[in-house]
Design an enzyme around this catalytic site. Sequence first.
Site, short mmCIF file in Angstrom:
data_model
loop_
_atom_site.label_atom_id
_atom_site.label_comp_id
_atom_site.label_asym_id
_atom_site.label_seq_id
_atom_site.Cartn_x
_atom_site.Cartn_y
_atom_site.Cartn_z
N GLY A 65 -2.71 2.46 8.84
CA GLY A 65 -3.06 1.92 10.15
C GLY A 65 -4.01 2.84 10.89
CB SER A 66 -4.76 3.06 14.49
OG SER A 66 -3.58 3.54 15.11
CD GLU B 46 -6.17 3.57 4.08
OE1 GLU B 46 -7.06 4.10 4.80
OE2 GLU B 46 -6.00 2.35 3.99
CG LEU B 47 -4.58 7.88 9.00
CD1 LEU B 47 -4.62 9.18 9.79
CD2 LEU B 47 -3.47 6.98 9.51
CB CYS C 98 -9.77 1.31 5.46
SG CYS C 98 -8.25 0.92 6.33
CD GLU D 105 -11.40 2.05 10.61
OE1 GLU D 105 -11.30 1.74 9.41
OE2 GLU D 105 -10.45 2.48 11.28
#
Length: 480
Positions: A231-232, A251-252, A289, A380
Site C-alpha cells: 500500500g501507501s 511493498e510501497l 506500482c 507516485e
Amino acid sequence: MSTTISQRPAAPYWVAGRPCHSPETVEVRSPYDNTLAGTTSNATAADIEAAVAAAAQVPASLPAHARAAALDHVSRRLAERAAEVGALITAESGKPVKWAAAEVTRAVSTFRWAAEEARRDSGHLQRLDTDPAATGRLALVRRAPRGPVLGITPFNFPLNLVAHKVAPAIAAGCPIIVKPAPATPLTALLLGELLAETDLPAGAWSVLPMPNAAVADLVSDPRLPVVSFTGSVPVGWSIRDRVPRKHVTLELGGNAAAIVCPDWTDPADLAHAARRIATFAMYQGGQSCISVQRVYAHRDVYAELTERIVAEVRALRTGDPADPATDVGPLINEAAAIRVHSWVTAAGATILTGGGRNGTTVDPTVLAGAPDDSQVNADEVFGPVLTLAPVDDVDEAFARVNASRFGLQAGVFTHDLRTAFRASAELAVGGVIVGDVPSYRADQMPYGGVKDSGTGREGVRSAMDDLTEERTLVLTGIQL
C-alpha cells in the site's frame, strides 16, 4: 454483468474458515458509474479475536502434500470460475475487463507455483568438514514458519495481490489473516469461498473486511509476528515503526522510469518501445506500482519516440470498464481523480495529450518539460500520467532515475549487453527490465524495491523465505 453480480447474496467474511456476517453492512460500488457491485459486512471485534486466536493455535505440522493439494485446488477453481471472478474484479475496482482477465490468469499461476514450492521445500545439506575441526559433521538447514501472518492488501489488484499474501503463507505453513482493501473486499471474499472448499485446518486462514482505522490493534497483536503490507508509503513505514520487533515486509510503490538508450534507433524498436510505454503507463488507469511514470530518452531518439508515444496514447480507449474494447478505466474514486488532475495542472509542463478529467476518469495524459521536483515526477502519481524528458547520455539517465526516493523497478531499452549489466549494477531499484517497460512482472520472480519502495520481496519462493526462518540441525559422527 452488474445485474448478475449485484444479485449475489451478501458475501460472508471468513473467520478461521467459517462464513460469518455482521450487522455492519458494507455496499461496494463501481467507481465508474456507482452501480452496486455487491454487499458484505465488516467483521466484528469478537470475530476478529476468534480469527487471531485460531491462527495462533494452528499446528505447524501440516504435511506438504496437504498444503500443495489445497493450493492446487484454489488454482484449478480460479481457472474454472475465471469469467465470474474477472467480472467481479471489474465491478468493484473499475479495472477494464481485459486487465481483470489477465489478473485472474496470473492468480491461477501464483497458486499453482505455490503448490509446486510447497512440494519441493526440503531445505539443504551443508557439509561442515571443510574445516578440520568439523570432520564428521553435517548440517541440515531447513526453514520453519515464523508464525501467523497479517496480510494487508490494496485495491488495485484485489485478487492477485491477495494471492501473493495467501499462497506463499499456505505453502510455507503459516496461518494468515487477510485484511482486504475497504474499496475492494469482494474478490478476496470470493477467494475465501474457494479456500473453504479445501481441507486446510481451522485457523489456517481468515478474510476479514474492516475499516482501515480498525487494523491498528491487529498490527500490534503479539500473536501475529509477521505483517505483510502492500500500500501507501506513509502507512507502510508507520506500521514498521509501530512494531519494530516484528518481521514486517512492505511493498510501497514507486514512480517507475523507462530509459531509451541511443542504440535503440531502429523504427521497429521505437514502435515497440512507444507501444509498450503507452500501454503500461495508462493500463488500469495508471494504478499500478510499476506503471511507467517517467521516460528518459536519448536526444537522438527523443523526438521520434515522443511522436510515437503520443499517437499510441491517443489511440487508447477510455470508458466503461466492462466493455472489452476499453483500455483505460476510472480511478478508484473521485478524490483520487481530483488529486491526479491537480498534479497535472500544477506541474507547469507542456501537455502533449490528455490533461482532462470527467468524474473518476482522468484522460490518459503525456507531459513534456515537467520539472524534476514536480509531483508528477518526484512522487507516485498512481494515475494515467506519463512524463517525457530528453537526456544527453546514459549517465544522465541513470542519475535521474536514481534521484528518486523510490526504487521499485526500471526499464532499459537497449541492445548493448554492457549497458544492461551496468544498469543492474548502478540503478538503485529492486529490478531492471531490459528491452521492455518496468511494468513487466513474472509472479514467480523476486519482486520488491529499495528506498521508499519498501523492504522484503514478493514472488512465491521469495515470499516464503520472508515468512520463514532458517533452523539448523548438526549431525555428528557422519561418514561423508
